[in-house]
Design a protein around this motif. Structure first.
Motif, PDB file in Angstrom:
ATOM      1  N   ASP A 211     -15.193 -33.068  -6.685  1.00  0.00           N
ATOM      2  CA  ASP A 211     -15.832 -31.749  -6.764  1.00  0.00           C
ATOM      3  C   ASP A 211     -14.901 -30.726  -6.109  1.00  0.00           C
ATOM      4  OD1 ASP A 211     -17.363 -29.430  -6.591  1.00  0.00           O
ATOM      5  OD2 ASP A 211     -19.198 -30.500  -6.017  1.00  0.00           O
ATOM      6  N   PRO A 212     -14.407 -29.736  -6.874  1.00  0.00           N
ATOM      7  CA  PRO A 212     -13.483 -28.733  -6.301  1.00  0.00           C
ATOM      8  C   PRO A 212     -14.071 -27.955  -5.132  1.00  0.00           C
ATOM      9  CG  PRO A 212     -13.490 -28.634  -8.696  1.00  0.00           C
ATOM     10  CD  PRO A 212     -14.618 -29.538  -8.315  1.00  0.00           C
ATOM     11  N   ALA A 213     -15.364 -27.934  -4.997  1.00  0.00           N
ATOM     12  CA  ALA A 213     -15.983 -27.183  -3.903  1.00  0.00           C
ATOM     13  C   ALA A 213     -15.861 -27.920  -2.573  1.00  0.00           C
ATOM     14  CB  ALA A 213     -17.453 -26.911  -4.215  1.00  0.00           C
ATOM     15  N   PHE A 214     -15.684 -29.243  -2.635  1.00  0.00           N
ATOM     16  CA  PHE A 214     -15.623 -30.034  -1.413  1.00  0.00           C
ATOM     17  C   PHE A 214     -14.204 -30.591  -1.227  1.00  0.00           C
ATOM     18  CE2 PHE A 214     -20.032 -30.354  -2.973  1.00  0.00           C
ATOM     19  CZ  PHE A 214     -20.685 -29.742  -1.900  1.00  0.00           C
ATOM     20  N   TRP A 215     -13.340 -29.723  -0.770  1.00  0.00           N
ATOM     21  CA  TRP A 215     -11.938 -30.079  -0.635  1.00  0.00           C
ATOM     22  C   TRP A 215     -11.532 -30.156   0.833  1.00  0.00           C
ATOM     23  CZ3 TRP A 215      -9.053 -26.690   2.180  1.00  0.00           C
ATOM     24  CH2 TRP A 215      -9.577 -25.386   2.320  1.00  0.00           C
ATOM     25  N   TYR A 216     -10.548 -30.956   1.124  1.00  0.00           N
ATOM     26  CA  TYR A 216      -9.913 -30.938   2.446  1.00  0.00           C
ATOM     27  C   TYR A 216      -8.460 -31.373   2.310  1.00  0.00           C
ATOM     28  CZ  TYR A 216     -11.258 -35.947   2.647  1.00  0.00           C
ATOM     29  OH  TYR A 216     -11.444 -37.283   2.385  1.00  0.00           O
ATOM     30  N   LYS A 217      -7.632 -30.812   3.202  1.00  0.00           N
ATOM     31  CA  LYS A 217      -6.182 -31.038   3.150  1.00  0.00           C
ATOM     32  C   LYS A 217      -5.743 -31.837   4.372  1.00  0.00           C
ATOM     33  CE  LYS A 217      -5.284 -26.692   0.671  1.00  0.00           C
ATOM     34  NZ  LYS A 217      -4.805 -27.287  -0.587  1.00  0.00           N
ATOM     35  N   MET A 218      -4.746 -32.699   4.134  1.00  0.00           N
ATOM     36  CA  MET A 218      -4.242 -33.579   5.202  1.00  0.00           C
ATOM     37  C   MET A 218      -2.721 -33.698   5.099  1.00  0.00           C
ATOM     38  SD  MET A 218      -6.966 -36.681   4.693  1.00  0.00           S
ATOM     39  CE  MET A 218      -6.450 -36.861   2.991  1.00  0.00           C
ATOM     40  N   GLN A 219      -2.145 -34.302   6.124  1.00  0.00           N
ATOM     41  CA  GLN A 219      -0.737 -34.687   6.100  1.00  0.00           C
ATOM     42  C   GLN A 219      -0.573 -35.973   6.892  1.00  0.00           C
ATOM     43  OE1 GLN A 219       1.470 -31.478   7.861  1.00  0.00           O
ATOM     44  NE2 GLN A 219       0.768 -31.918   9.942  1.00  0.00           N
ATOM     45  N   VAL A 220       0.530 -36.638   6.660  1.00  0.00           N
ATOM     46  CA  VAL A 220       0.805 -37.870   7.402  1.00  0.00           C
ATOM     47  C   VAL A 220       1.000 -37.538   8.874  1.00  0.00           C
ATOM     48  CG1 VAL A 220       2.419 -39.790   7.673  1.00  0.00           C
ATOM     49  CG2 VAL A 220       1.810 -38.981   5.388  1.00  0.00           C
ATOM     50  N   GLY A 221       0.401 -38.326   9.752  1.00  0.00           N
ATOM     51  CA  GLY A 221       0.499 -38.090  11.186  1.00  0.00           C
ATOM     52  C   GLY A 221       1.751 -38.682  11.790  1.00  0.00           C
ATOM     53  N   GLN A 226      -1.545 -43.096   9.383  1.00  0.00           N
ATOM     54  CA  GLN A 226      -2.715 -42.215   9.479  1.00  0.00           C
ATOM     55  C   GLN A 226      -2.502 -40.914   8.702  1.00  0.00           C
ATOM     56  OE1 GLN A 226      -2.979 -41.718  13.734  1.00  0.00           O
ATOM     57  NE2 GLN A 226      -4.206 -43.593  14.000  1.00  0.00           N
ATOM     58  N   LEU A 227      -3.609 -40.370   8.203  1.00  0.00           N
ATOM     59  CA  LEU A 227      -3.637 -39.023   7.633  1.00  0.00           C
ATOM     60  C   LEU A 227      -4.487 -38.160   8.545  1.00  0.00           C
ATOM     61  CD1 LEU A 227      -4.200 -39.790   3.806  1.00  0.00           C
ATOM     62  CD2 LEU A 227      -2.032 -39.364   4.996  1.00  0.00           C
ATOM     63  N   VAL A 228      -3.935 -36.995   8.923  1.00  0.00           N
ATOM     64  CA  VAL A 228      -4.642 -36.110   9.859  1.00  0.00           C
ATOM     65  C   VAL A 228      -5.018 -34.811   9.168  1.00  0.00           C
ATOM     66  CG1 VAL A 228      -3.475 -37.113  11.858  1.00  0.00           C
ATOM     67  CG2 VAL A 228      -2.498 -35.114  10.734  1.00  0.00           C
ATOM     68  N   ALA A 229      -6.104 -34.206   9.641  1.00  0.00           N
ATOM     69  CA  ALA A 229      -6.669 -33.003   9.024  1.00  0.00           C
ATOM     70  C   ALA A 229      -5.768 -31.795   9.220  1.00  0.00           C
ATOM     71  CB  ALA A 229      -8.037 -32.712   9.603  1.00  0.00           C
ATOM     72  N   ILE A 230      -5.696 -30.961   8.171  1.00  0.00           N
ATOM     73  CA  ILE A 230      -5.047 -29.650   8.258  1.00  0.00           C
ATOM     74  C   ILE A 230      -6.112 -28.557   8.177  1.00  0.00           C
ATOM     75  CG2 ILE A 230      -3.404 -28.054   7.191  1.00  0.00           C
ATOM     76  CD1 ILE A 230      -1.918 -30.438   6.063  1.00  0.00           C
ATOM     77  N   GLU A 231      -6.896 -28.565   7.104  1.00  0.00           N
ATOM     78  CA  GLU A 231      -7.996 -27.616   6.919  1.00  0.00           C
ATOM     79  C   GLU A 231      -8.941 -28.171   5.864  1.00  0.00           C
ATOM     80  OE1 GLU A 231      -6.905 -23.892   5.102  1.00  0.00           O
ATOM     81  OE2 GLU A 231      -5.136 -24.766   4.134  1.00  0.00           O
ATOM     82  N   ASP A 232     -10.158 -27.597   5.795  1.00  0.00           N
ATOM     83  CA  ASP A 232     -11.100 -28.021   4.756  1.00  0.00           C
ATOM     84  C   ASP A 232     -12.007 -26.857   4.368  1.00  0.00           C
ATOM     85  OD1 ASP A 232     -13.561 -28.025   6.464  1.00  0.00           O
ATOM     86  OD2 ASP A 232     -12.512 -29.671   7.481  1.00  0.00           O
ATOM     87  N   TYR A 233     -12.854 -27.106   3.399  1.00  0.00           N
ATOM     88  CA  TYR A 233     -13.654 -26.037   2.787  1.00  0.00           C
ATOM     89  C   TYR A 233     -14.655 -25.416   3.748  1.00  0.00           C
ATOM     90  CZ  TYR A 233     -17.649 -29.242   2.557  1.00  0.00           C
ATOM     91  OH  TYR A 233     -18.682 -30.091   2.889  1.00  0.00           O
ATOM     92  N   ASN A 234     -15.051 -26.132   4.828  1.00  0.00           N
ATOM     93  CA  ASN A 234     -16.097 -25.612   5.705  1.00  0.00           C
ATOM     94  C   ASN A 234     -15.742 -25.787   7.183  1.00  0.00           C
ATOM     95  OD1 ASN A 234     -18.552 -24.282   5.982  1.00  0.00           O
ATOM     96  ND2 ASN A 234     -19.693 -26.200   6.216  1.00  0.00           N
ATOM     97  N   ASN A 235     -14.437 -25.917   7.488  1.00  0.00           N
ATOM     98  CA  ASN A 235     -13.986 -26.092   8.877  1.00  0.00           C
ATOM     99  C   ASN A 235     -14.717 -27.231   9.577  1.00  0.00           C
ATOM    100  OD1 ASN A 235     -12.196 -23.849   8.698  1.00  0.00           O
ATOM    101  ND2 ASN A 235     -13.908 -22.461   9.084  1.00  0.00           N
TER     102      ASN A 235
END
Length: 372
Positions: A211-221, A226-235
């Motif tokens: 669902d494009p409305a429920f997105w979140y971005k990550m990068q390798v830690g 591990q994948l760590v959070a960068i930002e998402d649709y609702n903080n």
């Protein structure tokens, strides 16, 4: 005829200990019409330089020659020169390198054209290098040195190959899902709920339940499993929070590069970059052979005694968004144990580059005056 005797205490020296400036007293208010060095003796402590052999010195005076008339010249480096030279001092005694003693060899009488009330004296060797005639100013520098060779395989930490395939735990929910896609730029996540992912450079975007409305971005830690959070649709997740952890293997691996060391404070990284070590600041400059951009890094000993290079500054666009102190290269296998790869020492030396430059100076200047 009035004789001025100059010695180490008779005038002020410049900041480098090279030149004596003397104010003439007594009858110096009269016009000096001729001047001649009639005696000169210099004792040069520890020789001029640690690696120098002096056979004679040249005495100079800008005040005398700029106000005088002379055809006096010397052979300096094989050519006739008259650069403020008023006398030659020839070596008379050498005491096993502890000191060299020089005495007047020849001189020339100058006919002066205007009053002279101040006098300068300085000495050079026969190549024109200045010899200090008093204690020079010492300077204290931090001199850096490399205590390790930089050879072998390193990991280029920001150049990653991805493996987005396999079983991984969604850490906040403590639930396992299966990632599909390998090193591709898109794939799926299957489990209790199915989702999709895409990768653009180092940023991995997940669409939860596609669902494009429920997105979140990550990068390798830093831990590449591990994948760590960068930002998402609702903080929802604070940046840096671990969201996924692979059950086996890593989400990405750093590319291997080979360091070579020329043993002269220079070397290379594979065939694309060269590096140079600075003994002034202890930093390494990596230069891209094609773009000629430069990246400055510092070396330190990390966990497991493996050498790491961390970013100081760069004009390479690939590091525009990279934080200072980010590790750029990491040694693949330990080459040193228990001490840092770079160290420093405090070194005090004469500012003018001469060693043991205290000199005994005696000069007699005979001047013929003309009354007012």
């Amino acid at each position: 005829m009035l004789t001025y005797i100059l010695n180490n205490q008779s005038g002020s020296k410049d900041a480098m200990g090279n030149t004596f400036d003397v104010t003439l007293t007594g009858k110096s208010t009269r016009t000096i019409v001729t001047a001649q060095i009639t005696a000169a003796r210099v004792r040069l402590q520890h020789a001029a330089k640690a690696d120098a052999t002096q056979e004679h010195l040249l005495m100079h005076s800008k005040a005398l020659t700029s106000s005088g008339n002379t055809r006096f010249h010397h052979i300096v480096d094989g050519a006739r020169k008259n650069t403020h030279i008023v006398a030659t001092l020839r070596k008379k005694l050498s005491n096993n390198g502890l000191y060299d003693e020089f005495e007047l060899a020849n001189t020339h009488r100058l006919t002066l054209k205007h009053p002279l009330h101040t006098l300068d004296m300085y000495f050079t060797d026969n190549s024109g290098t200045r010899i200090p005639i008093g204690q020079g100013v010492d300077v204290t520098n931090t001199v850096w040195q490399r205590d390790a060779l930089f050879t072998g395989t390193y990991k280029e930490e920001l150049d990653l190959t991805y493996d987005l395939d396999g079983l991984a735990e969604l850490v906040p929910d403590v639930v396992d899902y299966t990632w599909h896609g390998g090193n591709a730029l898109s794939g799926t996540i299957t489990g209790s709920m199915d989702s999709t992912w895409t990768r653009d450079g180092e940023v991995i975007t997940v669409l939860w339940e596609d669902d494009p409305a429920f997105w979140y971005k990550m990068q390798v830690g830093a831990n590449k499993a591990q994948l760590v959070a960068i930002e998402d649709y609702n903080n929802i997740h604070t940046p840096g929070t671990v969201l996924w952890e692979k059950d086996s293997g890593q989400f990405a691996s750093a590319v291997s590069v080979v360091f070579t060391d020329n043993s002269d404070n220079t070397g290379s990284v594979d065939t694309g970059h060269t590096w140079a070590f600075s003994t002034v600041n202890g930093k390494f400059t990596f230069t891209d052979d094609i773009t000629e951009t430069e990246t400055v890094a510092s070396a330190y000993l990390g966990p497991n005694d493996k050498i790491r290079f961390k970013l100081v500054e760069s004009n390479d666009p690939q590091y525009d968004s990279t934080a200072v102190d980010t590790v750029l290269y990491r040694e693949n296998s330990t080459t040193i144990t228990g001490y840092e790869p770079v160290s420093s020492a405090i070194i005090t030396t004469p500012a003018n580059g001469f060693y043991g430059e205290d000199l005994s100076l005696h000069v007699e200047l005979n001047c013929l005056h003309r009354g007012n």
